[in-house]
Design an enzyme around this catalytic site. Structure first.
Site, PDB file in Angstrom:
ATOM      1  N   GLY A   1      28.072 -21.863  26.160  1.00 49.61           N
ATOM      2  CA  GLY A   1      28.533 -22.269  27.493  1.00 49.61           C
ATOM      3  C   GLY A   1      27.845 -23.531  27.984  1.00 49.61           C
ATOM      4  O   GLY A   1      28.478 -24.460  28.469  1.00 49.61           O
ATOM      5  N   ARG A   2      26.523 -23.600  27.826  1.00 47.79           N
ATOM      6  CA  ARG A   2      25.785 -24.762  28.361  1.00 47.79           C
ATOM      7  C   ARG A   2      25.883 -25.979  27.445  1.00 47.79           C
ATOM      8  O   ARG A   2      25.322 -27.024  27.755  1.00 47.79           O
ATOM      9  CB  ARG A   2      24.343 -24.367  28.636  1.00 47.79           C
ATOM     10  CG  ARG A   2      23.642 -23.683  27.487  1.00 47.79           C
ATOM     11  CD  ARG A   2      22.347 -23.008  27.941  1.00 47.79           C
ATOM     12  NE  ARG A   2      21.721 -22.231  26.875  1.00 47.79           N
ATOM     13  CZ  ARG A   2      22.024 -20.979  26.574  1.00 47.79           C
ATOM     14  NH1 ARG A   2      22.976 -20.346  27.246  1.00 47.79           N
ATOM     15  NH2 ARG A   2      21.399 -20.334  25.603  1.00 47.79           N
TER      16      ARG A   2
ATOM     17  N   LYS B   1      34.616 -19.458  29.408  1.00 44.56           N
ATOM     18  CA  LYS B   1      34.593 -19.141  27.972  1.00 44.56           C
ATOM     19  C   LYS B   1      35.067 -17.695  27.754  1.00 44.56           C
ATOM     20  O   LYS B   1      35.922 -17.434  26.930  1.00 44.56           O
ATOM     21  CB  LYS B   1      33.176 -19.345  27.444  1.00 44.56           C
ATOM     22  CG  LYS B   1      33.022 -19.051  25.979  1.00 44.56           C
ATOM     23  CD  LYS B   1      31.618 -19.371  25.504  1.00 44.56           C
ATOM     24  CE  LYS B   1      31.410 -18.864  24.088  1.00 44.56           C
ATOM     25  NZ  LYS B   1      30.058 -19.109  23.595  1.00 44.56           N
TER      26      LYS B   1
ATOM     27  N   HIS C   1      10.009 -39.368  48.736  1.00 44.47           N
ATOM     28  CA  HIS C   1       9.745 -39.009  50.134  1.00 44.47           C
ATOM     29  C   HIS C   1       9.866 -37.510  50.347  1.00 44.47           C
ATOM     30  O   HIS C   1       9.909 -37.050  51.485  1.00 44.47           O
ATOM     31  CB  HIS C   1      10.715 -39.776  51.038  1.00 44.47           C
ATOM     32  CG  HIS C   1      10.556 -41.258  50.878  1.00 44.47           C
ATOM     33  ND1 HIS C   1       9.653 -41.984  51.608  1.00 44.47           N
ATOM     34  CD2 HIS C   1      11.138 -42.133  50.013  1.00 44.47           C
ATOM     35  CE1 HIS C   1       9.711 -43.262  51.228  1.00 44.47           C
ATOM     36  NE2 HIS C   1      10.602 -43.361  50.257  1.00 44.47           N
TER      37      HIS C   1
ATOM     38  N   LYS D   1      23.981  -9.107  36.358  1.00 40.45           N
ATOM     39  CA  LYS D   1      25.450  -9.003  36.422  1.00 40.45           C
ATOM     40  C   LYS D   1      25.862  -7.538  36.434  1.00 40.45           C
ATOM     41  O   LYS D   1      26.696  -7.126  37.237  1.00 40.45           O
ATOM     42  CB  LYS D   1      26.078  -9.641  35.167  1.00 40.45           C
ATOM     43  CG  LYS D   1      26.152 -11.131  35.143  1.00 40.45           C
ATOM     44  CD  LYS D   1      27.002 -11.538  33.937  1.00 40.45           C
ATOM     45  CE  LYS D   1      26.792 -12.974  33.562  1.00 40.45           C
ATOM     46  NZ  LYS D   1      27.455 -13.360  32.320  1.00 40.45           N
TER      47      LYS D   1
ATOM     48  N   GLU E   1      17.985 -21.759  30.427  1.00 39.89           N
ATOM     49  CA  GLU E   1      18.784 -20.668  29.858  1.00 39.89           C
ATOM     50  C   GLU E   1      18.606 -20.639  28.336  1.00 39.89           C
ATOM     51  O   GLU E   1      18.723 -19.599  27.710  1.00 39.89           O
ATOM     52  CB  GLU E   1      20.263 -20.833  30.230  1.00 39.89           C
ATOM     53  CG  GLU E   1      21.085 -19.561  30.047  1.00 39.89           C
ATOM     54  CD  GLU E   1      22.447 -19.607  30.716  1.00 39.89           C
ATOM     55  OE1 GLU E   1      22.646 -18.942  31.750  1.00 39.89           O
ATOM     56  OE2 GLU E   1      23.335 -20.314  30.204  1.00 39.89           O
TER      57      GLU E   1
ATOM     58  N   GLU F   1      32.438 -14.324  39.258  1.00 42.55           N
ATOM     59  CA  GLU F   1      32.574 -15.380  40.261  1.00 42.55           C
ATOM     60  C   GLU F   1      33.845 -16.191  40.011  1.00 42.55           C
ATOM     61  O   GLU F   1      34.614 -16.488  40.928  1.00 42.55           O
ATOM     62  CB  GLU F   1      31.370 -16.341  40.203  1.00 42.55           C
ATOM     63  CG  GLU F   1      30.052 -15.732  40.627  1.00 42.55           C
ATOM     64  CD  GLU F   1      29.262 -15.151  39.474  1.00 42.55           C
ATOM     65  OE1 GLU F   1      29.885 -14.685  38.487  1.00 42.55           O
ATOM     66  OE2 GLU F   1      28.025 -15.139  39.548  1.00 42.55           O
TER      67      GLU F   1
END
Ligand code: F6P
Length: 507
Positions: free
Chosen positions: A267-268, A206, A384, A495, A353, A212
């Site tokens: 973003g999410r 965005k 399990h 960040k 978030e 990253e």
């Protein structure tokens, strides 16, 4: 805006909690055998069975009172109307407009309609994906594209990655790969598996400033150029999805090959925007539009259905009940569906978030619990692994079980076993079991709540509705807690510190 704890409904719920702490789900079922049929909500192909929750009609009534007191409907209407409800970033929140293919809601920001722009980008995505999928868009040596590598992180990764995994049985386009982590191992493994002549990199960011993503994108470009391709070939192998045209151009991607979206897409909440491009490349535009239509059906339900029958509202209210009144501070999501194995990670970002906040919209410290810890895994594997704690641990964790009636595979016996396990776990959690004499370790207290979310089959439409239901759940909880669900200042500090450490020569 009232503080939630100062509403009459909150105080009534505190008394309800004192009452309900003494009540076992076995009593609730015995006193009201009809609750299994009554405590159901349906929407857009989903059924929510909420009969295994530690509530009765009185509790539910008080929870709906809380929703009214916190003006959930008015906030919802503001969101759909394009008001700048993300106040700390001064942005509208209009992911509902992205899936409103027929412009039923007429969404606008500051009086300017958004539908035209949305349609333009959808048309660009259709044309581009069809060209890639048919081979009309070829690599720089003329070979068709065999592999797509999405480079992005957080909302620019988790949504498309989860959808591509969930709808893998419908995958009929180029192979898709997702690289998010800055750990060089991630991109190295993908680059070793693909061919520079036939690989398309889609850079999803965005802001187009995320460390990253840019680090991985530069490494991909270096690898591509090292294969002998020249700068001009980049245009055939790198496209971007972003709101930041300048930064995309500065990276060397032709703005013609940029798929834009807008600051009113969080973003999410962005898998419905150009960020969905890898989904379109993998599954085709028609399936992507089915995903959008499924989400839109849930958007309509959320907008039009009374609070006490509104599926995402009920999910939100039940979550708040446990988080704020019974002090169950985590929430598990357990799909009994291999295809949905990435859903818990996707929902972690969506929920944590959005609602992991400690001040109100006005910046006042909250004095009540906000977003729970969301976690989970896929059944039956999870049985399990961590179900021991769900059944006998000292903490109670409400669970969402998710299951399809009909699988995409032909192994009917597997599906019968899978479903039986899902039902058995939900039953064991609420009902519990007395221990045989002298064997206290074999006692199950029960009274542990869960929802069952089910649907006929997991297709694009159902998946769209499922994700939208969770989005609206998170929205409603943000309103109940008076937090801004659409900013994420909490990730900034780390960040900035990483940047400062790198400048000092760390690492
Ligand atoms: O982790 C913070 C965050 O801003 C997320 O909200 C977002 O989804 C992610 O980083 C990626 O951001 P971008 O798409 O701008 O690269």
């Amino acid at each position: 805006m009232p503080r939630p704890t100062e509403t009459k409904a909150w105080q009534a719920l505190a008394s309800e909690a004192a009452r309900m702490r003494e009540v076992h789900l076995r009593d609730l079922f015995a006193d009201d055998p009809g609750r299994s049929e009554r405590y159901k909500a349906t929407a857009a192909g989903l059924t929510l069975d909420y009969s295994r929750h530690r509530v009765d009609d009185a509790t539910l009534g008080r929870l709906v009172d809380l929703a009214r007191a916190m003006e959930v409907e008015a906030w919802r209407d503001r969101m759909y109307a394009g008001a700048r409800i993300n106040t700390s970033e001064n942005r509208a929140v209009l992911h509902v407009a992205l899936r409103d293919l027929d412009d039923a809601f007429g969404c606008a920001v500051d009086g300017v309609a958004v539908h035209g722009e949305v349609r333009t980008v959808l048309a660009q995505m259709r044309a581009f994906s069809e060209a890639v999928r048919t081979g009309a868009w070829a690599g720089h040596t003329g070979k068709p594209i065999s592999d797509v590598v999405n480079i992005g992180i957080g909302g620019s990764d988790l949504g498309p990655r989860m959808v591509c995994t969930a709808l893998a049985p419908h995958h009929d386009g180029p192979r898709t790969h997702f690289v998010s982590n800055v750990d060089g191992q991630a991109i190295t493994e993908v680059l070793e598996a693909v061919d520079p002549e036939t690989t398309l990199f889609v850079i999803a960011s965005k802001t187009f400033t995320t460390q990253e993503t840019l680090t991985n994108a530069h490494s991909a470009r270096d690898w591509f150029l090292a294969s002998g391709a020249d700068d001009a070939a980049i245009a055939r192998h790198f496209v971007a999805m972003s709101t930041n045209t300048e930064a995309v151009a500065a990276f060397g991607i032709d703005p013609e090959n940029m798929f834009r979206f807008w600051d009113w897409v969080g973003g999410r909440y962005s898998l419905w925007s150009a960020i969905g491009l890898p989904i379109v490349l993998a599954l085709g535009m028609d399936r992507y539009e089915a995903l959008l239509r499924g989400a839109h059906a849930m958007d309509r339900h959320f907008l039009e259905t009374p609070l006490d029958q509104n599926l995402p509202v009920l999910m939100a209210l039940l979550g708040a009940w446990y988080n704020n009144f019974l002090d169950f501070s985590t929430h598990a999501v357990i799909p009994y569906d291999h295809r949905l194995r990435l859903l818990p990670s996707f929902l972690q970002q969506l929920d944590m978030e959005s609602n992991g906040k400690r001040v109100t919209r006005d910046g006042e410290p909250v004095a009540w619990a906000t977003g729970p810890v969301v976690w989970g895994g896929v059944g039956t594997d999870a049985q399990h692994a961590f179900f021991q704690l769900l059944h006998q641990g000292t903490q109670v964790t409400p669970v969402d079980f998710i299951v399809a009636e009909t699988p995409a595979h032909g192994l009917a016996s597997h599906h019968r076993i899978l479903r039986a396990n899902c039902e058995a776990q939900a039953e064991a959690l609420w009902r519990g079991r007395e221990a045989p004499q002298g064997e206290p370790h074999r006692a199950f207290g029960g009274n542990r709540p869960s929802s069952l979310l089910s649907f006929e089959r997991l297709d694009a439409q159902t998946l769209g509705a499922l994700v939208a239901a969770y989005e609206h759940k998170v929205f409603v909880q943000g309103v109940l807690w008076d937090v801004n669900s659409f900013d994420q200042w909490g990730v900034e500090l780390g960040k900035a510190m990483a940047g400062a450490l790198l400048e000092k020569g760390a690492g």
